[in-house]
Scaffold this active site. Structure first.
Site, PDB file in Angstrom:
ATOM      1  N   SER A 149       0.884  -1.184   0.000  1.00  0.00           N
ATOM      2  CA  SER A 149       0.000   0.000   0.000  1.00  0.00           C
ATOM      3  C   SER A 149       0.907   1.215   0.000  1.00  0.00           C
ATOM      4  O   SER A 149       2.075   1.123   0.411  1.00  0.00           O
ATOM      5  CB  SER A 149      -0.861  -0.016   1.264  1.00  0.00           C
ATOM      6  OG  SER A 149      -1.376   1.282   1.525  1.00  0.00           O
ATOM      7  N   TYR A 162      -1.786  -1.062  10.313  1.00  0.00           N
ATOM      8  CA  TYR A 162      -1.828  -1.308   8.864  1.00  0.00           C
ATOM      9  C   TYR A 162      -0.528  -0.834   8.204  1.00  0.00           C
ATOM     10  O   TYR A 162       0.091  -1.564   7.423  1.00  0.00           O
ATOM     11  CB  TYR A 162      -3.033  -0.585   8.261  1.00  0.00           C
ATOM     12  CG  TYR A 162      -3.276  -0.853   6.807  1.00  0.00           C
ATOM     13  CD1 TYR A 162      -3.917  -2.025   6.390  1.00  0.00           C
ATOM     14  CD2 TYR A 162      -2.890   0.056   5.821  1.00  0.00           C
ATOM     15  CE1 TYR A 162      -4.156  -2.270   5.038  1.00  0.00           C
ATOM     16  CE2 TYR A 162      -3.126  -0.175   4.479  1.00  0.00           C
ATOM     17  CZ  TYR A 162      -3.774  -1.345   4.094  1.00  0.00           C
ATOM     18  OH  TYR A 162      -4.011  -1.588   2.759  1.00  0.00           O
TER      19      TYR A 162
HETATM   20  P1  NAP Z   1     -11.349  -6.496   0.403  1.00  0.00           P
HETATM   21  O1  NAP Z   1     -12.223  -6.002  -0.664  1.00  0.00           O
HETATM   22  O2  NAP Z   1     -11.789  -6.391   1.815  1.00  0.00           O
HETATM   23  O3  NAP Z   1     -10.933  -8.012   0.090  1.00  0.00           O
HETATM   24  C1  NAP Z   1     -10.080  -8.689   0.966  1.00  0.00           C
HETATM   25  C2  NAP Z   1      -9.899 -10.102   0.496  1.00  0.00           C
HETATM   26  O4  NAP Z   1      -8.989 -10.758   1.380  1.00  0.00           O
HETATM   27  C3  NAP Z   1     -11.204 -10.894   0.539  1.00  0.00           C
HETATM   28  O5  NAP Z   1     -11.209 -11.813  -0.519  1.00  0.00           O
HETATM   29  C4  NAP Z   1     -11.121 -11.611   1.874  1.00  0.00           C
HETATM   30  O6  NAP Z   1     -11.909 -12.806   1.861  1.00  0.00           O
HETATM   31  C5  NAP Z   1      -9.619 -11.921   1.927  1.00  0.00           C
HETATM   32  N1  NAP Z   1      -9.129 -12.142   3.281  1.00  0.00           N
HETATM   33  C6  NAP Z   1      -9.158 -11.304   4.348  1.00  0.00           C
HETATM   34  N2  NAP Z   1      -8.649 -11.909   5.429  1.00  0.00           N
HETATM   35  C7  NAP Z   1      -8.282 -13.161   5.049  1.00  0.00           C
HETATM   36  C8  NAP Z   1      -7.697 -14.275   5.708  1.00  0.00           C
HETATM   37  N3  NAP Z   1      -7.397 -14.235   7.016  1.00  0.00           N
HETATM   38  N4  NAP Z   1      -7.451 -15.379   4.990  1.00  0.00           N
HETATM   39  C9  NAP Z   1      -7.733 -15.452   3.677  1.00  0.00           C
HETATM   40  N5  NAP Z   1      -8.294 -14.441   2.990  1.00  0.00           N
HETATM   41  C10 NAP Z   1      -8.568 -13.312   3.680  1.00  0.00           C
HETATM   42  O7  NAP Z   1      -9.928  -5.733   0.364  1.00  0.00           O
HETATM   43  P2  NAP Z   1      -9.201  -4.988  -0.850  1.00  0.00           P
HETATM   44  O8  NAP Z   1      -9.453  -3.533  -0.691  1.00  0.00           O
HETATM   45  O9  NAP Z   1      -9.474  -5.643  -2.149  1.00  0.00           O
HETATM   46  O10 NAP Z   1      -7.684  -5.220  -0.422  1.00  0.00           O
HETATM   47  C11 NAP Z   1      -6.908  -6.271  -0.957  1.00  0.00           C
HETATM   48  C12 NAP Z   1      -5.444  -6.001  -0.658  1.00  0.00           C
HETATM   49  O11 NAP Z   1      -5.075  -4.745  -1.230  1.00  0.00           O
HETATM   50  C13 NAP Z   1      -5.130  -5.896   0.836  1.00  0.00           C
HETATM   51  O12 NAP Z   1      -3.857  -6.455   1.094  1.00  0.00           O
HETATM   52  C14 NAP Z   1      -5.100  -4.387   1.061  1.00  0.00           C
HETATM   53  O13 NAP Z   1      -4.314  -4.044   2.174  1.00  0.00           O
HETATM   54  C15 NAP Z   1      -4.488  -3.922  -0.248  1.00  0.00           C
HETATM   55  N6  NAP Z   1      -4.749  -2.526  -0.548  1.00  0.00           N
HETATM   56  C16 NAP Z   1      -6.021  -2.058  -0.756  1.00  0.00           C
HETATM   57  C17 NAP Z   1      -6.226  -0.723  -1.075  1.00  0.00           C
HETATM   58  C18 NAP Z   1      -7.586  -0.177  -1.352  1.00  0.00           C
HETATM   59  O14 NAP Z   1      -7.712   1.050  -1.480  1.00  0.00           O
HETATM   60  N7  NAP Z   1      -8.624  -0.992  -1.474  1.00  0.00           N
HETATM   61  C19 NAP Z   1      -5.133   0.148  -1.174  1.00  0.00           C
HETATM   62  C20 NAP Z   1      -3.857  -0.356  -0.930  1.00  0.00           C
HETATM   63  C21 NAP Z   1      -3.667  -1.689  -0.636  1.00  0.00           C
HETATM   64  P3  NAP Z   1     -12.557 -13.438   3.210  1.00  0.00           P
HETATM   65  O15 NAP Z   1     -12.996 -12.282   4.063  1.00  0.00           O
HETATM   66  O16 NAP Z   1     -13.663 -14.313   2.726  1.00  0.00           O
HETATM   67  O17 NAP Z   1     -11.457 -14.230   3.844  1.00  0.00           O
END
Ligand code: NAP
Length: 257
Positions: A149, A162
């Site tokens: 991130s 985070y």
């Molecule tokens: P999201 O929409 O909440 O999706 C998170 C995914 O991770 C879901 O598929 C969830 O499935 C899975 N997950 C969470 N905890 C888990 C666990 N303990 N074991 C296995 N799977 C797990 O989040 P997102 O925004 O797409 O973020 C994805 C990644 O991108 C993360 O690493 C986040 O830090 C990074 N990121 C996001 C942003 C942003 O703006 N969205 C920016 C920078 C970085 P289940 O809950 O079913 O397990």
């Protein structure tokens, strides 16, 4: 130089695992890899979400299946990698993406908040990366892409655990790149700014905050899921074989300002 023999961005025949591929950024990257010919396995904890994501992608003729697995559980992670290798014969690409966030002011962060974020975002990434590397070392090839991130490199309020986890991911990326390079494995990180996903939607609902975030970018817009497709495909492909140990910021220019 023979321009007809350049390394391609296609991923035909490659086996790819995308952790947290049932939603948001993981789902977008899983679809992107599959659209370039990869056989993709997504993982997560919630079966209904996994089934829906697989349904969405297979309805578009993409080759995708799922494994239910929690990245914080080492046994479940090891079983997942073994299952993939038994069924598909290899693991060529890992998108180490599963993650979560608990945003609180420093003085309100409880030990259990810290543990949950660090266990998922840092220990989980380590478990999956270690198990995948074991297989990739035996193959003498592989691509690992850790999802970091902008908060791995800059400071913002309410992001204690985070930001610590994402800074850790950046450092693990560099260490793994140096350690795994002799095995023809590249390791890079993608570091997005704010992208609208189930994780960030409630945070972005605040109009003032949304405006501030947009104004921090050079592109003057929030990131879209499609913005992650190209970077994920590039770092997974033969075209990136001389790129390793890098943090690729997908942030509309935010961190270059
Ligand atoms: P999201 O929409 O909440 O999706 C998170 C995914 O991770 C879901 O598929 C969830 O499935 C899975 N997950 C969470 N905890 C888990 C666990 N303990 N074991 C296995 N799977 C797990 O989040 P997102 O925004 O797409 O973020 C994805 C990644 O991108 C993360 O690493 C986040 O830090 C990074 N990121 C996001 C942003 C942003 O703006 N969205 C920016 C920078 C970085 P289940 O809950 O079913 O397990």
């Amino acid at each position: 130089m023979d321009f007809s023999q350049l390394p391609t961005f296609r991923l035909d025949g490659k086996i790819a695992l995308v952790t947290g591929g049932s939603k948001g950024i993981g789902l977008a990257m899983a679809g992107a890899l599959a659209s370039q010919g990869a056989e993709v396995i997504i993982s997560g904890r919630n079966i209904t979400d996994l089934e829906q994501a697989v349904g969405l992608m297979t309805s578009q003729d993409l080759s995708v299946s799922y494994i239910q697995s929690d990245v914080t559980d080492k046994k479940q992670v090891d079983d997942m990698i073994n299952q993939i290798v038994e069924k598909h014969g290899s693991l060529d690409i890992l998108i180490n993406n599963a993650g979560m966030n608990i945003r609180k002011p420093l003085l309100e962060v409880e030990e259990k908040d810290w543990d949950q974020v660090i266990d998922t975002n840092l220990k989980g990434i380590f478990f999956v990366g270690q198990a995948a590397s074991r297989q990739m070392i035996s193959q003498k090839s592989g691509r690992i892409i850790n999802i970091s991130s902008i908060l791995g490199g800059i400071g913002m309020p309410f992001q204690t655990s985070y930001a610590a986890s994402k800074g850790g991911i950046n450092q693990m990326t560099k260490v793994w790149a140096s350690e795994l390079s002799p095995h023809q494995i590249t390791v890079n990180a993608i570091a997005p700014a704010y992208i609208k996903t189930p994780m960030t939607e409630p945070w972005l609902d605040d109009e003032e905050r949304y405006k501030t975030i947009v104004s921090n970018t050079m592109t003057n817009r929030i990131g879209e899921l499609e913005d992650l497709a190209g970077p994920a495909v590039f770092l997974s492909s033969d075209a990136s074989s001389y790129v390793t140990g890098q943090i690729l910021y997908v942030d509309g220019g935010w961190t270059a300002k």
